[in-house]
Design a protein around this motif. Structure first.
Motif, PDB file in Angstrom:
ATOM      1  N   GLY A   1       0.770  -1.235   0.000  1.00 44.88           N
ATOM      2  CA  GLY A   1       0.000   0.000   0.000  1.00 44.88           C
ATOM      3  C   GLY A   1       0.799   1.281   0.000  1.00 44.88           C
ATOM      4  N   VAL A   2       2.115   1.210   0.072  1.00 48.52           N
ATOM      5  CA  VAL A   2       2.947   2.417   0.132  1.00 48.52           C
ATOM      6  C   VAL A   2       3.379   2.801  -1.290  1.00 48.52           C
ATOM      7  N   PRO A   3       2.950   3.979  -1.780  1.00 51.15           N
ATOM      8  CA  PRO A   3       3.394   4.421  -3.108  1.00 51.15           C
ATOM      9  C   PRO A   3       4.908   4.647  -3.105  1.00 51.15           C
ATOM     10  N   HIS A   4       5.564   4.226  -4.192  1.00 55.13           N
ATOM     11  CA  HIS A   4       7.014   4.366  -4.259  1.00 55.13           C
ATOM     12  C   HIS A   4       7.490   4.392  -5.705  1.00 55.13           C
ATOM     13  N   MET A   5       8.696   4.872  -5.877  1.00 45.25           N
ATOM     14  CA  MET A   5       9.402   4.853  -7.166  1.00 45.25           C
ATOM     15  C   MET A   5      10.879   5.020  -6.882  1.00 45.25           C
TER      16      MET A   5
END
Length: 122
Positions: free
Chosen positions: A97-101
């Motif tokens: 659930g954690v947005p990342h890039m």
């Protein structure tokens, strides 16, 4: 998915580099342990090398956990609303659930291991 589900030993040179969907600018990976390579069901293990300015689009996983282990180079990682410089020997854990890039913002290649489990979001 591969039909085999047994132990294996492979050399990294046996797996070709590929650019997965939503990876851009020379963001290349070798899927070393993956359903299509060894028939794994619970783990996706890749080594990735991103050329300068290469990146993966911002995304989140519904059920997957991920670990990034930076081997060489440096780049910028977005985790939620935070931006962090990551470099050699940094280990990043991402819960579901954690947005990342991640993007290579350095001068040379950014090389890291990515471990994802389970293999796919349900």
């Amino acid at each position: 998915m591969s039909e085999t589900y047994e132990a294996s030993v492979r050399n990294i040179a046996e797996e070709p580099w590929q650019q997965f969907p939503d990876h851009f600018g020379g963001a290349l990976s070798k899927a070393l342990v993956h359903p299509e390579t060894v028939g794994s069901r619970q783990i996706d293990y890749r080594i990735s090398t991103y050329q300068p300015m290469a990146y993966v689009a911002r995304h989140a996983h519904e059920v997957q956990e991920q670990v990034y282990h930076v081997l060489e180079g440096e780049g910028l990682m977005e985790i939620g609303d935070e931006r962090r410089v990551v470099r050699r020997n940094d280990v990043i854990f991402l819960p579901p659930g954690v947005p990342h890039m991640i993007q290579n913002t350095g001068l040379g290649d950014l090389t890291f291991i990515v471990v994802t489990t389970p293999v796919k979001d349900e």
